[in-house]
Design an enzyme around this catalytic site. Structure first.
Site, PDB file in Angstrom:
ATOM      1  N   GLY A  34      22.007   3.476   2.661  1.00 23.65           N
ATOM      2  CA  GLY A  34      21.465   4.793   2.958  1.00 23.65           C
ATOM      3  C   GLY A  34      21.672   5.860   1.901  1.00 23.65           C
ATOM      4  O   GLY A  34      21.103   6.947   2.023  1.00 23.65           O
ATOM      5  N   CYS A  86      -9.940   1.349   0.820  1.00 25.74           N
ATOM      6  CA  CYS A  86     -10.911   2.068   1.643  1.00 25.74           C
ATOM      7  C   CYS A  86     -10.231   2.800   2.796  1.00 25.74           C
ATOM      8  O   CYS A  86     -10.499   2.523   3.972  1.00 25.74           O
ATOM      9  CB  CYS A  86     -11.961   1.085   2.131  1.00 25.74           C
ATOM     10  SG  CYS A  86     -12.727   0.272   0.734  1.00 25.74           S
TER      11      CYS A  86
END
Ligand code: LLP
Length: 445
Positions: A242, A361
């Site tokens: 983290g 797309c």
């Protein structure tokens, strides 16, 4: 910070101009700096040396076996979460004692594979629930082997750069709460084949302050003292990963800053013989990698300029998925346009705003919107920075784009560590299965 810098207007990795790699290997290509990986690991090791913290690199952040080998050679172990990552760890040369296995959904096959590695069971399983503990214990018993388990505690602390990567809060699927953790540790602490004698935490990812770790460690230290007073063995504390990375210059605390807050708290535990583990991924590799992409078209529309690149969210999904910031700059610029820091918008003459987008797309297929860059032309190469973590490891073949190539720069020499996929690679598993009514399927190759 890292070994990517501009020399006479050319972005170099350890002195090697990246435009040379783009010309020889093509684009999109991830380029990693070996020296950066080693420096970052060394800084964490030395910051936490007073408590002898063992570093288990989080394979999910960057899983190429050559990168894993580099980290093993520099003294790290590996944190894996799947059969595939376990396979990669073995290929990279990890011994079983250099592997910890986490993840909420370990299957029986994965458990079996981790228990029966050549050389014995892996170092530790990080267990997320009672049913998972039972499946693991059953497998260890039936194989008549002995493995070591940590229980992942969910301390209900908010931490992490985005809600999708915050894991230490109640209500997420991760770990067990403190009262339940005590019950399970008491119940399984002395179990013969799978003693539950360790504690695992992983609060989230991109945690930009030591404070959540301090809170979580305080909570588990109280629990450890209580359980030890009852005669239980607690031999290991794994703090998970983290630690943040600099996406913008100055975003992340240094390893020393995390260590200054944590080492004094953990020292008594270390002095009592407890192993301390860390599982960083991003802090080590994020700034050790860039993604090179070529501008296929410069399109002007709707009063905007679009740089349409040959990489998209298929290669680096972080902006689309987490709204993540990545610094982007051309690999070749005039000296006046050499960036002095990585920030949203640099204050320089001659920059123009543009949307930097991929070929896919979807409107969400972008790397940056309304970002000011030096003027670039069709065919020029851009570097997307801080792409070493969760870049290639999250890449997909969406829109049937083959996966990018990967290059590791060692000294000033580039080494291809993953070939660009071919059209054949894209369809090979489909080609193995004949299409009814089609005598020979001719695709790719
Ligand atoms: N240990 C465990 C149990 C984890 O789940 C993770 C990351 C780590 C260690 C390593 O965390 P790091 O030090 O890299 O922050 N795809 C997201 C990040 C997901 C992190 C998942 N778990 C992103 O691109 O930001």
């Amino acid at each position: 910070m890292d070994h990517f810098s501009y020399i006479d207007g050319e972005l170099c990795c350890q002195g090697l101009p990246l435009s040379e790699i783009a010309s020889s290997v093509g684009t999109p290509t991830f380029v990693y700096s070996r020296s950066t990986i080693e420096d970052h690991l060394r800084k964490i090791q030395s910051a936490f040396s007073d408590i002898n913290a063992e570093i288990f690199f989080s394979v999910k952040s960057c899983s190429n076996i050559h990168i894993l080998r580099t980290l093993l050679e520099a003294g790290a172990g590996l944190d894996v979460v799947s059969m595939g990552e376990l396979h990669r760890a073995h290929l990279a040369g990890a011994r079983p004692d250099q592997i910890v296995f986490a993840g909420v959904g370990k299957t029986d096959a994965e458990i079996r594979a981790a228990l029966t590695s050549d050389g014995g069971p892996i170092s530790m399983f990080n267990v997320e629930s009672e049913p998972e503990y039972e499946a693991l214990a059953l497998a260890a018993r039936s194989l008549n082997t002995r493995a070591h388990a940590a229980l992942r505690v969910n301390p209900d602390i908010k931490a992490g750069g985005h809600s999708y990567i915050s894991t230490g809060q109640s209500g997420t699927k991760f770990g067990v709460d403190l009262p339940h953790a005590k019950t399970l540790l008491r119940k399984f602490n002395k179990e013969k084949h799978l003693p539950l004698t360790a504690i695992h935490l992983h609060l989230g990812s991109s945690i930009t302050s030591p404070e959540p770790y301090v809170q979580a460690v305080k909570a588990v230290l109280d629990m450890i003292a209580e359980l030890r007073a009852e005669g239980l063995t607690i031999d290991t504390l794994d703090l998970g990963g983290g630690f943040a990375a600099d996406y913008h210059t100055g975003d992340a605390p240094s390893p020393d800053e995390y260590a200054r807050a944590l080492v004094p708290l953990l020292k008594p535990l270390h002095q009592s013989g407890t192993r301390i583990l860390l599982e960083p991924g991003r802090m080590i590799v994020a700034n050790a990698g860039v993604l090179l992409t070529r501008v296929t078209y410069v399109k002007h529309a709707a009063n905007k300029k679009f740089l349409i690149c040959d990489a998209g969210m298929n290669a680096l999904i972080r902006p689309a998925l987490y709204d993540a910031f990545h610094f982007i700059w051309p690999t070749s610029v005039s000296p006046q346009h050499e960036p002095n820091r990585r920030a949203d918008n640099l204050d320089m003459p001659g920059l123009e705003p543009c949307d930097i987008v991929g070929p896919l797309c979807e409107t969400g297929d972008f790397f940056a919107l309304n970002r000011k860059l030096p003027v670039v032309a069709r065919g020029e190469t851009l570097a997307i920075f801080t792409a070493g973590a969760y870049g290639m490891s999250m890449a997909s073949r969406y829109n049937s784009h083959p996966l990018p190539a990967e290059v590791l720069v060692e000294g000033s020499a580039p080494r291809l560590i993953r070939k660009r996929e071919s059209l054949h690679d894209l369809t090979q598993h489909e080609l193995e299965i004949p299409v009814p009514g089609t005598p020979t399927l001719r695709v790719g190759k």
